[in-house]
Design a protein around this motif. Structure first.
Motif: not given
Length: 233
Positions: A48, A101-103, A70, A105, A44-45, A41, A98-99
């Motif tokens: 972003e 580390n996303s839920p 991206d 992913g 990813r944060d 998280e 991002k992908a």
């Protein structure tokens, strides 16, 4: 407690030690999972937030888009030193980071699979044999593999570990794709043959709680069964 309530073959103290060992290993796996997910998280944060920052400078231009951001390269240089775990040679776009580390992913999938394999291997490579030895049904010096397997099957078979074995085999030996034997699972019925073994956080929670329940049963076995006798009047 009557002496007849104690089985002289059983090493009750060792059963307690095994319960403690499983508790410590369970805690390690849960800690790794939680810390890693928190790291996912944070990474990813960070990406972003960086994209929002740069889009502020590019506002109104053709570069002010998530698609362009991206496509930019991601670097660990602001997180680790260049020599840490070969981080300087890692290559990925910000979209990729991002992908993964996303839920849902790939990092979540890989982490869940690693934890599942680690839990099963602790059982199969250590705890299972030590348990049957503590129960007094296997000589600790037994070297005949067939005798060992027979005693393990007879005295240390459990639906949870049997299910995890099928999932582990799918992960380790079938590139993470469910093998046909997942149809034989008794407790974990999440996958059909051919499905990817994707262990989500909710799956991981269920597995951790199931192992904890097994630990509780093991914990109780260190106490011999006994009877409370109430004097008659």
């Amino acid at each position: 407690m009557s002496p007849r309530d104690i089985d002289p073959k059983v090493n009750y103290r060792r059963l307690g030690e095994l319960s403690d060992e499983l508790t410590r290993f369970w805690t390690r796996i849960q800690s790794v999972y939680l810390d890693a997910v928190a790291g996912f998280e944070l990474v990813r944060d960070r990406v972003e937030s960086d994209q929002i920052y740069w889009r502020g400078y590019l506002k109104g231009t053709e570069l002010d888009s998530e698609e362009f951001q991206d496509s930019r390269m991601f670097s660990y240089s602001q997180i680790f030193s260049a020599d840490f775990c070969a981080s300087s040679i890692h290559q990925a776009t910000q979209g990729d980071v991002k992908a993964r580390n996303s839920p849902g992913g790939s990092n979540f999938t890989t982490l869940g699979q690693l934890c599942l394999v680690a839990l099963y291997d602790f059982w199969n490579d250590h705890l299972r044999r030590e348990y049957v030895i503590a129960k007094g049904v296997l000589d600790p010096h037994e070297s005949d593999d067939e005798i060992v397997r027979k005693q393990l099957r007879a005295h240390a078979s459990h639906d949870l570990w049997g299910d995890l074995r099928h999932l582990r085999t799918s992960i380790v030996h079938n590139q993470g794709i469910a093998i046909s034997k997942v149809q034989n699972c008794k407790l974990i019925r999440w996958f059909q043959p051919g499905d990817p073994i994707t262990i989500t956080p909710s799956h991981m929670r269920a597995i951790l709680l199931a192992v904890l329940a097994f630990r509780n049963e093991l914990f109780k076995e260190q106490f011999p069964k006994h009877y409370i006798r109430v004097p008659s009047q």
